[in-house]
Design a protein around this motif. Structure first.
Motif, PDB file in Angstrom:
ATOM      1  N   VAL A 159      -1.589 -10.009   5.791  1.00  0.00           N
ATOM      2  CA  VAL A 159      -0.713  -9.478   6.806  1.00  0.00           C
ATOM      3  C   VAL A 159       0.708  -8.959   5.794  1.00  0.00           C
ATOM      4  CG1 VAL A 159       0.929  -9.818   8.593  1.00  0.00           C
ATOM      5  CG2 VAL A 159      -1.573 -10.479   8.859  1.00  0.00           C
ATOM      6  N   LYS A 160       1.146  -9.978   4.993  1.00  0.00           N
ATOM      7  CA  LYS A 160       2.353  -9.823   4.244  1.00  0.00           C
ATOM      8  C   LYS A 160       2.291  -8.629   3.340  1.00  0.00           C
ATOM      9  CE  LYS A 160       4.801 -13.219   5.881  1.00  0.00           C
ATOM     10  NZ  LYS A 160       5.354 -14.273   5.271  1.00  0.00           N
ATOM     11  N   ASN A 161       0.969  -8.677   2.394  1.00  0.00           N
ATOM     12  CA  ASN A 161       1.158  -7.598   1.584  1.00  0.00           C
ATOM     13  C   ASN A 161       0.824  -6.137   1.864  1.00  0.00           C
ATOM     14  OD1 ASN A 161       0.578  -8.399  -1.671  1.00  0.00           O
ATOM     15  ND2 ASN A 161      -0.038 -10.124  -0.335  1.00  0.00           N
ATOM     16  N   LYS A 162       0.013  -5.741   3.296  1.00  0.00           N
ATOM     17  CA  LYS A 162      -0.048  -4.823   3.792  1.00  0.00           C
ATOM     18  C   LYS A 162       0.894  -4.491   5.012  1.00  0.00           C
ATOM     19  CE  LYS A 162      -4.478  -3.844   4.784  1.00  0.00           C
ATOM     20  NZ  LYS A 162      -4.955  -2.750   3.632  1.00  0.00           N
ATOM     21  N   MET A 163       2.181  -5.429   5.014  1.00  0.00           N
ATOM     22  CA  MET A 163       3.035  -4.961   5.934  1.00  0.00           C
ATOM     23  C   MET A 163       2.563  -4.782   7.425  1.00  0.00           C
ATOM     24  SD  MET A 163       5.660  -3.062   3.339  1.00  0.00           S
ATOM     25  CE  MET A 163       7.145  -3.289   4.151  1.00  0.00           C
ATOM     26  N   LEU A 232      -1.825  -2.378  -6.806  1.00  0.00           N
ATOM     27  CA  LEU A 232      -0.530  -2.584  -5.962  1.00  0.00           C
ATOM     28  C   LEU A 232      -0.957  -2.690  -4.510  1.00  0.00           C
ATOM     29  CD1 LEU A 232       1.646   0.149  -7.928  1.00  0.00           C
ATOM     30  CD2 LEU A 232       2.293  -2.373  -7.433  1.00  0.00           C
ATOM     31  N   SER A 233      -0.207  -3.642  -3.727  1.00  0.00           N
ATOM     32  CA  SER A 233      -0.181  -3.806  -2.306  1.00  0.00           C
ATOM     33  C   SER A 233       0.838  -2.828  -1.834  1.00  0.00           C
ATOM     34  CB  SER A 233      -0.192  -5.119  -1.921  1.00  0.00           C
ATOM     35  OG  SER A 233       1.090  -5.748  -2.026  1.00  0.00           O
ATOM     36  N   LYS A 234       0.946  -2.553  -0.580  1.00  0.00           N
ATOM     37  CA  LYS A 234       1.912  -1.925   0.126  1.00  0.00           C
ATOM     38  C   LYS A 234       3.236  -2.507  -0.122  1.00  0.00           C
ATOM     39  CE  LYS A 234       3.483   0.013   4.649  1.00  0.00           C
ATOM     40  NZ  LYS A 234       3.783   1.500   4.195  1.00  0.00           N
ATOM     41  N   ILE A 235       3.537  -3.694   0.143  1.00  0.00           N
ATOM     42  CA  ILE A 235       4.761  -4.517  -0.183  1.00  0.00           C
ATOM     43  C   ILE A 235       5.066  -4.313  -1.420  1.00  0.00           C
ATOM     44  CG2 ILE A 235       3.866  -6.721  -0.493  1.00  0.00           C
ATOM     45  CD1 ILE A 235       7.362  -5.910   1.313  1.00  0.00           C
ATOM     46  N   ALA A 267      -4.537  -5.058  -1.955  1.00  0.00           N
ATOM     47  CA  ALA A 267      -4.556  -3.975  -2.990  1.00  0.00           C
ATOM     48  C   ALA A 267      -4.939  -2.867  -2.481  1.00  0.00           C
ATOM     49  CB  ALA A 267      -5.091  -4.415  -4.119  1.00  0.00           C
ATOM     50  N   GLU A 268      -4.347  -1.584  -2.681  1.00  0.00           N
ATOM     51  CA  GLU A 268      -4.792  -0.324  -2.292  1.00  0.00           C
ATOM     52  C   GLU A 268      -4.665   0.726  -3.003  1.00  0.00           C
ATOM     53  OE1 GLU A 268      -3.348   0.847   1.869  1.00  0.00           O
ATOM     54  OE2 GLU A 268      -2.805  -1.131   2.199  1.00  0.00           O
ATOM     55  N   PRO A 269      -5.879   1.324  -3.802  1.00  0.00           N
ATOM     56  CA  PRO A 269      -5.815   2.189  -4.736  1.00  0.00           C
ATOM     57  C   PRO A 269      -5.246   3.503  -4.288  1.00  0.00           C
ATOM     58  CG  PRO A 269      -7.992   1.720  -4.129  1.00  0.00           C
ATOM     59  CD  PRO A 269      -7.201   0.706  -3.671  1.00  0.00           C
ATOM     60  N   GLN A 270      -5.255   3.552  -2.907  1.00  0.00           N
ATOM     61  CA  GLN A 270      -4.777   4.996  -2.712  1.00  0.00           C
ATOM     62  C   GLN A 270      -3.262   5.020  -3.060  1.00  0.00           C
ATOM     63  OE1 GLN A 270      -7.214   6.445  -0.915  1.00  0.00           O
ATOM     64  NE2 GLN A 270      -6.059   8.288  -1.043  1.00  0.00           N
ATOM     65  N   TYR A 271      -2.532   4.293  -3.326  1.00  0.00           N
ATOM     66  CA  TYR A 271      -0.999   4.425  -3.987  1.00  0.00           C
ATOM     67  C   TYR A 271      -1.133   5.154  -5.160  1.00  0.00           C
ATOM     68  CZ  TYR A 271       0.291   1.246   0.037  1.00  0.00           C
ATOM     69  OH  TYR A 271       0.552   0.822   1.086  1.00  0.00           O
ATOM     70  N   ILE A 272      -1.971   4.754  -6.016  1.00  0.00           N
ATOM     71  CA  ILE A 272      -2.239   5.436  -7.272  1.00  0.00           C
ATOM     72  C   ILE A 272      -3.067   6.824  -6.988  1.00  0.00           C
ATOM     73  CG2 ILE A 272      -3.339   5.396  -9.321  1.00  0.00           C
ATOM     74  CD1 ILE A 272      -1.057   3.592  -9.215  1.00  0.00           C
ATOM     75  N   LEU A 273      -3.814   6.952  -6.334  1.00  0.00           N
ATOM     76  CA  LEU A 273      -4.621   8.391  -5.867  1.00  0.00           C
ATOM     77  C   LEU A 273      -3.559   9.221  -5.417  1.00  0.00           C
ATOM     78  CD1 LEU A 273      -8.023   6.852  -4.596  1.00  0.00           C
ATOM     79  CD2 LEU A 273      -7.579   7.820  -6.664  1.00  0.00           C
ATOM     80  N   ASP A 274      -2.669   8.864  -4.727  1.00  0.00           N
ATOM     81  CA  ASP A 274      -1.518   9.699  -4.034  1.00  0.00           C
ATOM     82  C   ASP A 274      -0.222   9.762  -4.769  1.00  0.00           C
ATOM     83  OD1 ASP A 274      -3.466  10.275  -2.191  1.00  0.00           O
ATOM     84  OD2 ASP A 274      -2.521   8.774  -0.514  1.00  0.00           O
ATOM     85  N   ILE A 275      -0.279   9.454  -6.144  1.00  0.00           N
ATOM     86  CA  ILE A 275       1.025   9.250  -6.713  1.00  0.00           C
ATOM     87  C   ILE A 275       1.840  10.258  -6.567  1.00  0.00           C
ATOM     88  CG2 ILE A 275       0.168   9.983  -9.127  1.00  0.00           C
ATOM     89  CD1 ILE A 275       2.202   6.756  -8.584  1.00  0.00           C
ATOM     90  N   LYS A 276       1.157  11.707  -6.719  1.00  0.00           N
ATOM     91  CA  LYS A 276       2.051  13.083  -6.801  1.00  0.00           C
ATOM     92  C   LYS A 276       2.877  12.941  -5.743  1.00  0.00           C
ATOM     93  CE  LYS A 276      -0.710  15.897  -9.845  1.00  0.00           C
ATOM     94  NZ  LYS A 276      -1.649  17.100 -10.013  1.00  0.00           N
ATOM     95  N   SER A 277       2.276  12.662  -4.462  1.00  0.00           N
ATOM     96  CA  SER A 277       3.074  12.882  -3.324  1.00  0.00           C
ATOM     97  C   SER A 277       4.266  11.785  -3.193  1.00  0.00           C
ATOM     98  CB  SER A 277       2.357  12.604  -1.934  1.00  0.00           C
ATOM     99  OG  SER A 277       2.046  11.229  -1.945  1.00  0.00           O
ATOM    100  N   GLN A 278       4.304  10.558  -3.876  1.00  0.00           N
ATOM    101  CA  GLN A 278       5.207   9.565  -4.224  1.00  0.00           C
ATOM    102  C   GLN A 278       6.333  10.055  -5.081  1.00  0.00           C
ATOM    103  OE1 GLN A 278       5.312   6.926  -2.026  1.00  0.00           O
ATOM    104  NE2 GLN A 278       3.601   7.436  -0.863  1.00  0.00           N
TER     105      GLN A 278
END
Length: 699
Positions: A159-163, A232-235, A267-278
């Motif tokens: 809950v904490k890591n995924k906010m 990396l997690s969301k938080i 942990a969510e690899p999507q943050y790395i997969l979507d790195i261009k949008s970030q």
């Protein structure tokens, strides 16, 4: 002399072209996709030195974040060992949690009040587990066992890591989870406490609400490096975004989306997969050369992971020589698996070609039977162990109580655990009266004399005394089967599972471990003694003997490590990918969990330098099992692993279409499409799909 000449001449570090490109990245965001054994730690340390020695960057302005203390220490020690004598000031290496704790410390200093850290100190009255145990008892009116506690702690961390905001829909299966969670948060707030996960959430809140503290860190660290970015997690990702609230976003991610295996931690690899949008303008670098594994393992594992759809495409390669393909070892049952393991490890321990050996498994519980066998063989064993509650688990303790009572029928503690769990209709009142009346030979005599026994129960109780006497004389395996089938112990376990939502299969699996241990013992006393010995060995591991040893570790804990020989065991569908992942994929068409399990299998394969064994038991715990779909995929790849053998004229066999002849091989981007003549009918088949589903083999 240029920097790379300096590296080679002064520090004996020779980089390949891909590594050089990554090392010389200076400004702006970057993502380095670092495959297994590709030298990512070398790249991070060499880039750190490049920024300082070649670009004049102040070491104090560089922060390198890792995910665990071991990785942080390794990176820091390597940097100091290689460059420390030539670089006066040391750049900072830190875990993400330690950095966040530092932010919290700054806030505490500013407020003039310290928060109490409650993680890990079990002796304290304010330990995390004690607080949660008390809260759960108050809300749910029952004690929480070790399994449930671990699940509760994991869910709170998730809950904490995924906010997560909506606690009611978190799907934890924990009764009144939202109430327990909120009560726990209220307790910490009112008692000025924080736990491990709070370091992240508190740091995020502080950096958001205290512009002076945020400004301090933004101005201090102008270059940020993040190792294992796929974890990396969301938080954690949000904390990093706050630190990069500057014009020049000099953030350098090193990651491998194919090794993201910590979804259960958030942990969510999507943050790395979507790195261009970030991070717009993010530079991409690939480290595709594997310095670790043989050509066979690199080729097969790379083809294997390409069955995942949600990933960056990579072309892993190696200059290492061809050796042996992975061995797929089919064994009949648990006993055969242990015999194979024992014989293979003995052979490898005496072989000059193998120095480091590891046995990998999906479930921590697998280590118990393996340890028993290897200890009996007098092999030196190192266990990389997470928390293991097996020996204190209530199911295991119940079974032990049956056996202990069979040896000593005056053992009131053991009988009190089991009297209502064996289908003999003994009430609590009857037991209390027996204790009051007293007894000499057996607790059961006290019950018989208590006056609470009805005539029809008398013969049952007298027979029960005899049953326990006979139980003590059986072999341990026979005794366990008697407890299961004649005392009907698992009827009570099934009832408990229905009331609590716990997995019966998991609890019955614990019994399977006991049966496997019992196979090697002749008497009940010997079995009880061996049980105690194993508990001591796991809690206080024996010192390693000089020379070689065998490492036992979960697939998760093996990440980042390497061994000459790797043996992966228990490769059945129920273990990996597991029922939940298969159900989600087949019923809901959701493949995220299945893909994470495939990544985990890939991590296991890529730990091996030269030898890789995939061991598949057909029967586990007396139940016939299907071999892991991932073993099927590897088998398919080994049958058709190179395009050299897929040329025109090669005869193949397709499970659906039968025998055919390849007429054409078409490379379409990352996919390979085969045109095959099946008895005069030309069909196009997707090579990757055929491998994933085990549909096609060379005839």
């Amino acid at each position: 002399m240029d920097y790379f000449g300096l590296l080679q001449d002064n520090y004996k570090i020779k980089l390949n072209d891909q590594q050089k490109e990554a090392v010389t990245h200076v400004s702006g965001p970057a993502l380095v996709l670092a495959g297994p054994g590709s030298g990512k730690t070398t790249v991070i340390t060499a880039r750190t030195a490049y920024l300082i020695m070649d670009k004049g960057v102040d070491p104090d302005s560089i922060l390198t974040l890792t995910f665990n203390r071991a990785a942080k220490n390794e990176m820091e020690h390597r940097f100091q060992r290689i460059f420390g004598k030539d670089i006066g000031k040391k750049p900072q290496f830190s875990t993400i949690h330690s950095f966040c704790n530092m932010v919290v410390r700054d806030y505490e200093f500013k407020q003039g009040r310290r928060l109490k850290r409650i993680e890990g100190d079990e002796a304290s009255g304010d330990s995390k587990r004690k607080i949660l145990r008390s809260i759960h008892q108050t809300i749910n009116n029952r004690n929480i066992n070790d399994d449930e506690m671990e699940n509760l702690i994991n869910e709170i961390g998730l809950v904490k890591n995924k906010m997560i905001r909506n606690l009611e829909d978190n799907g934890s299966g924990i009764k009144n989870f939202a109430m327990v969670f909120n009560a726990y948060e209220d307790y910490k707030k009112s008692h000025y406490c924080m736990d491990f996960d709070d370091m992240l959430t508190f740091a995020y809140a502080i950096l958001n609400k205290c512009p002076d503290i945020l400004s301090f860190y933004i101005n201090k660290y102008k270059f940020l490096q993040v190792d294992e970015g796929q974890d990396l997690s969301k938080i954690q990702f949000e904390v990093l975004k706050l630190l990069m609230k500057r014009t020049e976003k000099n953030i350098f991610f090193v990651a491998d989306d194919d090794q993201s295996i910590y979804g259960f931690r958030g942990a969510e690899p999507q943050y790395i997969l979507d790195i261009k949008s970030q991070y717009s303008g993010c530079n991409f670098y690939k480290l595709e050369n594997n310095y670790r594994s043989s050509q066979n393992i690199v080729e097969i594992s790379s083809k294997f992971i390409k069955s995942n759809k949600d990933r960056f495409n990579k072309d892993h390669r190696t200059l290492n020589v061809k050796k042996k393909d992975p061995f797929i070892v089919k064994v009949v049952n648990d006993v055969d698996q242990m015999d194979f393991l024992k014989n293979t490890l003995k052979e490898k321990m005496n072989s000059n070609e193998v120095k480091e050996i590891a046995v990998l498994y999906r479930n921590n519980l697998s280590s118990i039977v393996i340890l028993d066998i290897l200890d009996r063989c007098n092999l030196s064993v190192k266990i990389k162990q997470n928390k293991l509650f097996f020996f204190k688990h209530w199911v295991v303790q119940d079974v032990m109580a049956f056996l202990k009572f069979s040896l000593d029928q005056t053992d009131i503690d053991s009988f009190s655990r089991i009297y209502y769990k064996m289908n003999r209709y003994i009430s609590k009142t009857m037991l209390e009266q027996a204790i009051y009346q007293g007894y000499s030979d057996s607790v059961i005599d006290g019950i018989i004399k208590s006056g609470e026994v009805k005539p029809f129960q008398m013969s049952t109780l007298k027979g029960l005394k005899s049953e326990f006497r006979q139980l003590s004389k059986k072999t341990p395996l026979e005794a366990l089967k008697y407890i299961e089938f004649y005392f009907n112990y698992f009827d009570s376990v099934e009832d408990y599972c229905e009331n609590t939502g716990l997995s019966f299969d998991y609890l019955y699996g614990l019994f399977g471990i006991l049966k496997a241990l019992a196979e090697k013992c002749d008497t009940v006393p010997e079995f009880l003694e061996r049980f105690s010995e194993l508990e001591l060995i796991i809690e206080n591991p024996k010192p390693l003997k000089p020379g070689k040893h065998v490492t036992l570790t979960t697939l998760h804990s093996s990440k980042g490590l390497e061994y000459d020989c790797v043996i992966m065991v228990d490769l059945v569908n129920s273990e990996i990918p597991g029922k939940r992942a298969l159900d989600q994929s087949s019923k809901k068409n959701e493949n995220a969990l299945l893909e994470e399990e495939r990544r985990l299998f890939y991590v296991g394969m890529t730990r091996a330098k030269s030898l890789l064994y995939l061991v598949v038991p057909q029967i586990k715990n007396g139940v016939e099992e299907k071999r892991s779909i991932f073993v099927d995929e590897v088998s398919g790849i080994m049958n058709l692993k190179t395009l050299d053998v897929l040329g025109e004229g090669v005869i193949v066999y397709h499970k659906k279409f039968g025998r055919g002849v390849i007429t054409t091989v078409n490379e379409l981007g990352v996919r390979t499409v085969l045109e095959i003549n099946f008895g005069g009918k030309l069909r196009k088949v997707d090579f990757d799909t055929c491998i994933q589903k085990g549909l096609l083999v060379i005839d």
